[in-house]
Design a protein around this motif. Structure first.
Motif, PDB file in Angstrom:
ATOM      1  N   ILE A  87       0.533   1.965  -2.839  1.00 51.22           N
ATOM      2  CA  ILE A  87      -0.923   2.127  -2.911  1.00 51.22           C
ATOM      3  C   ILE A  87      -1.607   0.826  -3.329  1.00 51.22           C
ATOM      4  CG2 ILE A  87      -2.806   3.394  -3.996  1.00 51.22           C
ATOM      5  CD1 ILE A  87      -1.024   4.977  -1.980  1.00 51.22           C
ATOM      6  N   VAL A  88      -1.053   0.138  -4.312  1.00 54.04           N
ATOM      7  CA  VAL A  88      -1.652  -1.130  -4.752  1.00 54.04           C
ATOM      8  C   VAL A  88      -1.600  -2.164  -3.635  1.00 54.04           C
ATOM      9  CG1 VAL A  88      -1.384  -3.072  -6.332  1.00 54.04           C
ATOM     10  CG2 VAL A  88      -1.247  -0.743  -7.200  1.00 54.04           C
ATOM     11  N   ALA A  89      -0.472  -2.248  -2.937  1.00 55.25           N
ATOM     12  CA  ALA A  89      -0.347  -3.206  -1.827  1.00 55.25           C
ATOM     13  C   ALA A  89      -1.350  -2.883  -0.718  1.00 55.25           C
ATOM     14  CB  ALA A  89       1.082  -3.195  -1.285  1.00 55.25           C
ATOM     15  N   MET A  90      -1.552  -1.617  -0.423  1.00 49.55           N
ATOM     16  CA  MET A  90      -2.516  -1.233   0.609  1.00 49.55           C
ATOM     17  C   MET A  90      -3.944  -1.608   0.219  1.00 49.55           C
ATOM     18  SD  MET A  90      -1.030   2.524   1.726  1.00 49.55           S
ATOM     19  CE  MET A  90      -2.452   2.869   2.764  1.00 49.55           C
ATOM     20  N   ILE A  91      -4.321  -1.318  -1.028  1.00 48.37           N
ATOM     21  CA  ILE A  91      -5.678  -1.612  -1.488  1.00 48.37           C
ATOM     22  C   ILE A  91      -5.930  -3.117  -1.476  1.00 48.37           C
ATOM     23  CG2 ILE A  91      -7.211  -1.533  -3.494  1.00 48.37           C
ATOM     24  CD1 ILE A  91      -5.891   1.173  -4.207  1.00 48.37           C
ATOM     25  N   LEU A  92      -4.995  -3.895  -1.996  1.00 44.57           N
ATOM     26  CA  LEU A  92      -5.176  -5.343  -2.025  1.00 44.57           C
ATOM     27  C   LEU A  92      -5.196  -5.933  -0.620  1.00 44.57           C
ATOM     28  CD1 LEU A  92      -2.941  -6.399  -5.060  1.00 44.57           C
ATOM     29  CD2 LEU A  92      -5.436  -6.407  -4.920  1.00 44.57           C
ATOM     30  N   SER A  93      -4.387  -5.392   0.265  1.00 42.68           N
ATOM     31  CA  SER A  93      -4.389  -5.854   1.649  1.00 42.68           C
ATOM     32  C   SER A  93      -5.750  -5.618   2.297  1.00 42.68           C
ATOM     33  CB  SER A  93      -3.296  -5.126   2.447  1.00 42.68           C
ATOM     34  OG  SER A  93      -3.345  -5.447   3.816  1.00 42.68           O
ATOM     35  N   GLN A  94      -6.318  -4.460   2.046  1.00 41.61           N
ATOM     36  CA  GLN A  94      -7.647  -4.155   2.589  1.00 41.61           C
ATOM     37  C   GLN A  94      -8.697  -5.102   2.021  1.00 41.61           C
ATOM     38  OE1 GLN A  94      -8.604  -1.354   4.828  1.00 41.61           O
ATOM     39  NE2 GLN A  94     -10.293  -2.830   4.935  1.00 41.61           N
ATOM     40  N   ILE A  95      -8.646  -5.366   0.730  1.00 44.74           N
ATOM     41  CA  ILE A  95      -9.636  -6.230   0.081  1.00 44.74           C
ATOM     42  C   ILE A  95      -9.510  -7.672   0.553  1.00 44.74           C
ATOM     43  CG2 ILE A  95     -10.330  -7.218  -2.139  1.00 44.74           C
ATOM     44  CD1 ILE A  95      -9.540  -4.531  -3.434  1.00 44.74           C
ATOM     45  N   MET A  96      -8.276  -8.164   0.646  1.00 43.72           N
ATOM     46  CA  MET A  96      -8.053  -9.581   0.919  1.00 43.72           C
ATOM     47  C   MET A  96      -8.112  -9.928   2.408  1.00 43.72           C
ATOM     48  SD  MET A  96      -4.991 -10.306  -1.832  1.00 43.72           S
ATOM     49  CE  MET A  96      -4.769 -12.010  -1.303  1.00 43.72           C
ATOM     50  N   TYR A  97      -7.703  -8.987   3.261  1.00 41.84           N
ATOM     51  CA  TYR A  97      -7.596  -9.299   4.684  1.00 41.84           C
ATOM     52  C   TYR A  97      -8.472  -8.420   5.573  1.00 41.84           C
ATOM     53  CZ  TYR A  97      -3.563 -11.858   2.939  1.00 41.84           C
ATOM     54  OH  TYR A  97      -2.752 -12.712   2.237  1.00 41.84           O
ATOM     55  N   GLY A  98      -9.152  -7.470   4.981  1.00 41.51           N
ATOM     56  CA  GLY A  98     -10.046  -6.618   5.752  1.00 41.51           C
ATOM     57  C   GLY A  98      -9.344  -5.532   6.537  1.00 41.51           C
TER      58      GLY A  98
END
Length: 477
Positions: free
Chosen positions: A321-332
């Motif tokens: 979940i953390v990897a998914m959220i950060l991926s969305q924030i950082m890479y759109g």
């Protein structure tokens, strides 16, 4: 492994077994359990229980009230934990194979499958020939065991000590193979087959057992109080350091990095295979961490194994979940590979101490592991270190984090001693594996030719293409 243990897992199984109860008593105890079970569901059948069974039930009840369980029963359950945990960890070999097969390009898929079945087989032989005793025999607070092989007993069926050592050998062997699997994916798509397998033989036969002896073999780090329950450092960071040395020496894949720091993504051939591999690894991790309790012969042990399972699963889920959220924030967008490696990083992070944390702390530890992946992958790209599957962020960096985090939940450990262990393992493993890689580079060569890399290792080195209708062979038709 347990911090209070001597480091030699087999000693926990064999302690006090010289005065164990007879097989006849065991049979009577099992019969008593069966009778008590029937009594709960079929009173009419329970009334037919023999006088002998009733006496056995009374004896077992007395033993339990006295705080004890028949030692032979303990031995059976302890051995069962070792064997079940062992084959779950063995199944992780399939997980690594599928993960790597999905993350490499189609033209290199057969090579990755071949490397994984070969390295598991080499680890199995090397850990028998020299690895196990080098890791466990006669370490006694030192730095290394004995250069002897693990041998059969002439009276294996009656020798309880040998039986205990055999189940422990199997359990420890599959951990050894896991270390080599970590390296395989990192250096994929450009390394020659036979030099890589020679490296695996040295890693599994000598380097990993020596480092393992320092802690789990009762060596100097164990004496200091270093703690690594199931191997965030002993297994995962050791494999990560070996992978890092290999990636640096072999160089990046052709076309991976362009001018002015540009990074050219090289997509894998099958995300479904990579996802399947991740789920298999997740499942196998219950044997990895749960089996490292090393005992299932008491209510306390059973409760601890259940707690380990819950914490292991929670850490992995939080990593995703953390990897998914950060991926969305950082890479759109949400990158599937980050999610998959987030799960694995969460698992690696909790492996150093899966028993002590609460579920909340397990989620925090695993979640930070997932964040590590998202930040470490682009860092490696900036350094032009080409890690095909993300093994270095997942196993090395998250392994270091998990080992540092142990004192957060285990009051018997200290940050200073944990750091000493991390530095010792890192320095020794990186230098030792770098030397082996350098020797292989100077003698056999490490990297395939540019032409072979372009055509694919399946067609040139293996001779069997994973997807022949799409490969080089189809183009010649």
């Amino acid at each position: 492994m347990l911090s209070e243990a001597t480091g030699i897992a087999r000693s926990k199984l064999t302690k006090g077994l010289q005065d164990m109860i007879s097989r006849k008593t065991l049979f009577r105890a099992v019969a008593a359990v069966a009778a008590l079970t029937l009594a709960a569901y079929e009173p009419a059948l329970a009334q037919t229980a023999t006088e002998t069974t009733a006496e056995a039930a009374e004896a077992v009840a007395g033993a339990v009230e006295a705080g004890g369980v028949p030692q032979e029963v303990q031995f059976i359950f302890n051995t069962m934990l070792f064997l079940i945990g062992g084959f779950l960890v063995m199944f992780m070999a399939a997980g690594f194979a599928m993960l790597e097969a999905g993350m490499v390009r189609a033209k290199n898929t057969s090579m990755q499958c071949l490397k994984n079945i070969a390295l598991y087989s080499i680890a199995g032989l090397m850990f028998w020939i020299v690895g196990y005793n080098l890791m466990y025999d006669g370490v006694d607070g030192g730095y290394i065991g004995s250069f002897t092989w693990f041998t059969h007993s002439e009276h294996a069926a009656e020798d309880i000590t040998y039986a205990a050592a055999t189940s422990d050998w199997f359990f420890q062997m599959v951990f050894c193979a896991t270390t080599a699997s970590i390296v395989s994916g990192a250096v994929a798509e450009r390394v020659k087959l036979w030099p890589f397998l020679i490296f695996v033989a040295v890693l599994t036969g000598v380097i990993y057992p020596v480092t393992g002896s320092w802690q789990w073999g009762g060596g100097w780090l164990s004496e200091m109080g270093f703690s690594d329950f199931a191997g965030s450092t002993l297994v995962h960071s050791v494999g990560g350091w070996a992978a890092l040395a290999g990636c640096i020496l072999v160089g990046a894949r052709a076309g991976k990095y362009g001018p002015e720091g540009r990074v050219n993504p090289i997509p894998g051939s099958s995300m479904p295979l990579a996802t399947l591999g991740t789920f298999i690894l997740w499942l196998g991790w219950f044997g990895f961490n749960g089996g490292s309790q090393l005992a299932l012969g008491s209510l306390g042990d059973a409760s601890d194994v259940a707690r380990i399972f819950a914490n292991t699963n929670t850490a992995a889920a939080a990593g995703v979940i953390v990897a998914m959220i950060l991926s969305q924030i950082m890479y759109g967008k949400v990158d599937l590979t980050f999610a998959l490696n987030g799960a694995l990083a969460g698992l690696v992070s909790i492996t150093a101490e899966p028993l002590a944390p609460s579920l909340l702390m397990a989620a925090i530890i695993g979640g930070i592991g997932g964040a590590i992946v998202v930040f470490a992958v682009p860092l490696l790209d900036r350094l032009k270190i080409d890690d095909v599957v993300g093994a270095i962020p997942v196993h090395l960096v998250a392994g270091i984090w998990g080992t540092i985090a142990v004192p957060l939940t285990n009051a018997e450990t200290s940050f200073a001693i944990q750091l000493v262990g991390i530095v010792a393992y890192g320095a020794f493993t990186f230098i030792a594996t770098l030397i082996v890689w350098l020797v292989l580079k100077a003698t056999t060569g490490l990297r395939v030719s540019a032409e072979t890399e372009s055509l694919g290792l399946d067609a040139v080195e293996v001779g069997v293409e994973a997807y022949p209708e799409f490969g080089v062979g189809s183009q010649r038709m």
